[in-house]
Design an enzyme around this catalytic site. Structure first.
Site, PDB file in Angstrom:
ATOM      1  N   CYS A 148       0.801  -1.226   0.000  1.00  0.00           N
ATOM      2  CA  CYS A 148       0.000   0.000   0.000  1.00  0.00           C
ATOM      3  C   CYS A 148       0.835   1.278   0.000  1.00  0.00           C
ATOM      4  O   CYS A 148       0.283   2.376  -0.123  1.00  0.00           O
ATOM      5  CB  CYS A 148      -0.931   0.000   1.201  1.00  0.00           C
ATOM      6  SG  CYS A 148      -1.898  -1.509   1.332  1.00  0.00           S
ATOM      7  N   HIS A 280      -3.064   7.113   6.933  1.00  0.00           N
ATOM      8  CA  HIS A 280      -3.305   5.882   6.177  1.00  0.00           C
ATOM      9  C   HIS A 280      -4.728   5.420   6.447  1.00  0.00           C
ATOM     10  O   HIS A 280      -5.446   5.072   5.516  1.00  0.00           O
ATOM     11  CB  HIS A 280      -2.271   4.826   6.561  1.00  0.00           C
ATOM     12  CG  HIS A 280      -2.332   3.594   5.735  1.00  0.00           C
ATOM     13  ND1 HIS A 280      -2.275   3.622   4.356  1.00  0.00           N
ATOM     14  CD2 HIS A 280      -2.467   2.277   6.079  1.00  0.00           C
ATOM     15  CE1 HIS A 280      -2.354   2.380   3.883  1.00  0.00           C
ATOM     16  NE2 HIS A 280      -2.473   1.556   4.902  1.00  0.00           N
ATOM     17  N   GLU A 291      -1.599   3.373  13.995  1.00  0.00           N
ATOM     18  CA  GLU A 291      -1.274   4.683  13.447  1.00  0.00           C
ATOM     19  C   GLU A 291      -1.583   5.782  14.458  1.00  0.00           C
ATOM     20  O   GLU A 291      -0.843   6.765  14.567  1.00  0.00           O
ATOM     21  CB  GLU A 291      -2.048   4.941  12.156  1.00  0.00           C
ATOM     22  CG  GLU A 291      -1.613   6.222  11.464  1.00  0.00           C
ATOM     23  CD  GLU A 291      -2.189   6.397  10.071  1.00  0.00           C
ATOM     24  OE1 GLU A 291      -1.747   7.320   9.355  1.00  0.00           O
ATOM     25  OE2 GLU A 291      -3.097   5.628   9.698  1.00  0.00           O
ATOM     26  N   LYS A 310     -10.038   7.606   3.049  1.00  0.00           N
ATOM     27  CA  LYS A 310     -10.449   6.302   2.529  1.00  0.00           C
ATOM     28  C   LYS A 310     -11.936   6.035   2.747  1.00  0.00           C
ATOM     29  O   LYS A 310     -12.502   5.148   2.107  1.00  0.00           O
ATOM     30  CB  LYS A 310      -9.595   5.198   3.155  1.00  0.00           C
ATOM     31  CG  LYS A 310      -8.160   5.191   2.639  1.00  0.00           C
ATOM     32  CD  LYS A 310      -7.369   4.015   3.162  1.00  0.00           C
ATOM     33  CE  LYS A 310      -5.988   3.947   2.508  1.00  0.00           C
ATOM     34  NZ  LYS A 310      -5.091   5.035   2.922  1.00  0.00           N
ATOM     35  N   HIS A 315      -9.913   1.913  -0.060  1.00  0.00           N
ATOM     36  CA  HIS A 315      -8.463   1.708  -0.070  1.00  0.00           C
ATOM     37  C   HIS A 315      -8.054   1.237  -1.458  1.00  0.00           C
ATOM     38  O   HIS A 315      -8.376   0.121  -1.871  1.00  0.00           O
ATOM     39  CB  HIS A 315      -8.080   0.674   0.986  1.00  0.00           C
ATOM     40  CG  HIS A 315      -6.604   0.565   1.218  1.00  0.00           C
ATOM     41  ND1 HIS A 315      -5.668   1.244   0.473  1.00  0.00           N
ATOM     42  CD2 HIS A 315      -5.881  -0.159   2.127  1.00  0.00           C
ATOM     43  CE1 HIS A 315      -4.451   0.948   0.892  1.00  0.00           C
ATOM     44  NE2 HIS A 315      -4.564   0.102   1.899  1.00  0.00           N
ATOM     45  N   PHE A 374       1.332  -3.764   3.898  1.00  0.00           N
ATOM     46  CA  PHE A 374       1.598  -5.097   4.421  1.00  0.00           C
ATOM     47  C   PHE A 374       3.104  -5.328   4.522  1.00  0.00           C
ATOM     48  O   PHE A 374       3.897  -4.778   3.749  1.00  0.00           O
ATOM     49  CB  PHE A 374       1.007  -6.152   3.483  1.00  0.00           C
ATOM     50  CG  PHE A 374      -0.469  -6.399   3.687  1.00  0.00           C
ATOM     51  CD1 PHE A 374      -1.179  -5.797   4.700  1.00  0.00           C
ATOM     52  CD2 PHE A 374      -1.153  -7.258   2.845  1.00  0.00           C
ATOM     53  CE1 PHE A 374      -2.532  -6.029   4.883  1.00  0.00           C
ATOM     54  CE2 PHE A 374      -2.507  -7.518   3.010  1.00  0.00           C
ATOM     55  CZ  PHE A 374      -3.195  -6.908   4.030  1.00  0.00           C
TER      56      PHE A 374
END
Length: 388
Positions: A148, A280, A291, A310, A315, A374
């Site tokens: 990502c 994120h 986060e 998002k 996403h 990831f």
């Protein structure tokens, strides 16, 4: 990395096409998530996704991912002549797998010679090659596939190339929805059965999306000399790899903190200088909380305004970093911090300064965009407002 000017923007998502459309959507806190219709997977529900209007993609290119990329890249370059050997840097996670899936489903791994063209654009690196050919530009071509954070790293790399003397860099990312990603995230139990709600205490997981975004970068002195309009600046880029788990972030957000610190150091600014963070913010329980810990570890209270976009786009995986970079540039230029669409009841464990519902007008000068993928593939970018 100071002195890297942004002179072009392009974006397409479930919200529509173009920077102006997206800024309007963010001001209205519009949600672009609808039930999946692009394909059917037997046994799996059609959950909310950020699917691009098929009319926009129609006739653009046989590969859906490349079609999305071309829509955004052409906006970013408009009528500008990109002379000299520049850089095309693209982030993607699945490349042309949407068409490869169609070939497999028809032939189950057999020859399938009649429609083998479906496999032509499968490799991730083809995207940069086709963009260069279609836009008739020459120069280096680079592909980033770091989950990502892919297109965030493409932007950072392109900006570094400008500092090293390249005349221009077209940077961004693209990913289409695909059966692989949809089924994969469903198997991980990470997909929400309602439009995602980042940072909300009742969040149920993420919503997938698709799209593309590109930025045109130039040395600021060169851009001013040719009379280009400067939309903003890329000031810093930071990366880290916490390698804590294949899919889960470090629970205390240690890698996220390091990426943000590195980006701030590269930009030569302090944490106290940051006015807005595009988080994120995927809306999964673990990611949002990690986060949040990272942001509170780095910024002293009350800290910068924080939101995740998002909830509006879903996403978009390899395209997420570039799309949210565009959102940061738009926010800085408009003096407007967008709110987190879907956030109703903030998670009390996430002690950040959420943008109030509906967004807020503010004289934003410096923004950070976070992209955490990831495997602990973390990237942060620092942007600043254009000054004439």
């Amino acid at each position: 990395m100071r002195g890297v000017a942004i002179t072009g923007l392009g974006i397409v998502s479930g919200l529509g096409l173009g920077p102006a459309v997206h800024l309007q959507a963010l001001r209205a806190a519009r949600c672009g998530l609808r039930s999946l219709s692009l394909f059917v997977l037997p046994g799996l529900p059609a959950l909310p996704v950020g699917e691009v209007d098929p009319e926009l993609v129609l006739g653009q290119h046989p590969s859906r991912t490349i079609a999305l990329a071309l829509l955004a890249a052409r906006q970013a370059v408009t009528d500008q002549e990109l002379s000299g050997d520049g850089v095309v840097a693209v982030g993607t996670t699945t490349g042309g797998i949407f068409e490869s899936e169609q070939h497999y489903l028809r032939h189950r791994g057999q020859g399938g010679r009649a429609d083998r063209e479906l496999l032509r654009h499968h490799p991730a690196g083809v995207l940069a090659d086709v963009l260069s050919a279609e836009l008739k530009v020459s120069g280096e071509r680079h592909t980033f596939s770091t989950a990502c954070s892919s297109s965030a790293n493409a932007i950072g790399y392109g900006a570094a190339c400008i500092q090293q003397g390249k005349p221009w860099a077209l940077v961004g990312g693209a990913d289409s929805l695909s059966r692989l990603t949809y089924a994969g995230f469903h198997s991980l139990k990470l997909l929400s059965d309602e439009p995602c709600r980042p940072f909300d205490q009742n969040r149920r997981g993420l919503s997938l999306g698709e799209g593309a975004a590109f930025l045109l970068l130039e040395d600021e002195a060169r851009a001013r000399k040719r009379g280009a309009s400067i939309l903003g600046r890329v000031d810093g880029w930071g990366c880290s790899a916490d390698a804590f788990h294949m899919t889960a972030p470090h629970p205390e957000g240690l890698g996220a903190v390091e990426a943000m610190r590195a980006a701030l150091a590269d930009a030569g600014v302090d944490a106290s200088d940051v006015d807005y963070v595009n988080a994120h913010g995927t809306a999964t329980p673990a990611n949002d909380r990690a986060e949040g810990f990272a942001l509170t570890a780095l910024f002293k209270a009350p800290g910068p305004l924080v939101s995740s976009t998002k909830g509006s786009t879903g996403h978009t995986l390899g395209a997420a970093g570039a799309m949210e970079a565009v959102f940061c540039v738009l926010a800085l230029g408009a003096g407007f911090a967008p709110s987190t669409t879907g956030l109703i009841d903030p998670d009390p464990a996430i002690q950040v300064r959420h943008v109030p519902p509906g967004g807020v007008a503010a004289p934003l000068r410096v923004a950070i965009s976070n992209s955490f993928g990831f495997g602990g593939n973390n990237a942060s970018l620092v942007f600043s407002r254009a000054t004439q």
